[in-house]
Write a protein that holds these residues in place. Structure first.
Motif: not given
Length: 226
Positions: A127, A186-187, A198-199, A202-203, A205-206, A216-217
């Motif tokens: 993290q 935030s996400n 949200v999923a 996340k995809t 962002i990855n 990381d952010r």
């Protein structure tokens, strides 16, 4: 790790009294093991390469090689080691320099024992952790550096277009997500803004992290700000 439930930590600080104090505090924690200490940036890099600690606590102002430069070297030569900056400096230049170099976390030396322990555990688990005042300065620096938009401008759409131009590997949607990450959302907030799950965020962002080679952010915000 020598034991599966223990975090291997190294300490780099040019002040012996601070090094000794950190080694003592961390050594008393049941889930941590101090595997070495260094008094300058060059020695910190050598220590990381030799011991491969899970976390390296790094001061910024050190002789021979400063903490930001040492962090960049550690990222290249011992990438499995997460660098957690622990310094007295919380100015924009110091923060952004450390994050761009690859630091996973940033604390100031007025942090308490529990805050330090929580930060070590956080970066060891992959993290990002920033002291509250540091996180506020990161977002504030980004906001202050963003050009003012005219009254009839689309705002986020313009930001996404600019990011697409700067980072052509990104898709339009990824650029939109990156712009919102840069705004500190935030996400869940990004998902609500773009009307996606949200999923899905996340995809995206990855994918952004992979394409821009950030971890990381905090690094993503620093890159947008640069």
């Amino acid at each position: 790790m020598t034991a599966p439930d223990r975090i291997r930590v190294a300490v780099a600080d040019d002040q012996a009294i601070i090094r000794d104090g950190l080694v003592t505090v961390l050594g008393l924690l049941p889930d941590m093991e101090v595997v070495g200490e260094a008094a300058d940036g060059e020695a910190a890099v050598a220590l990381a390469v030799a011991e491969r600690p899970d976390v390296l606590l790094m001061d910024l102002r050190m002789p021979v090689l400063d903490g930001a430069a040492a962090t960049a070297r550690v990222r290249d030569e011992a990438p499995e080691t997460a660098v957690l900056i622990l310094t007295t400096y919380a100015d924009d230049a110091s923060i952004m320099g450390a994050l761009r170099a690859g630091a996973r976390g940033y604390l100031t030396k007025d942090a308490g024992r529990s805050e330090l322990a929580a930060a070590v555990r956080a970066v060891a688990s992959g993290q990002t952790t920033l002291a509250p005042e540091v996180g506020a300065r990161v977002i504030g620096a980004f906001s202050a550096g963003a050009p003012a938009a005219p009254a009839d401008a689309a705002g986020p759409a313009d930001a996404a277009a600019a990011l697409t131009h700067r980072f052509p590997a990104l898709t339009r949607r990824e650029a939109e997500v990156l712009a919102l990450v840069g705004d500190g959302l935030s996400n869940a907030e990004i998902a609500a803004t773009l009307f996606v799950s949200v999923a899905t965020v996340k995809t995206h962002i990855n994918a952004i992290f992979a394409k821009l080679a950030v971890r990381d952010r905090a690094q993503a915000i620093a890159l947008v700000r640069s």
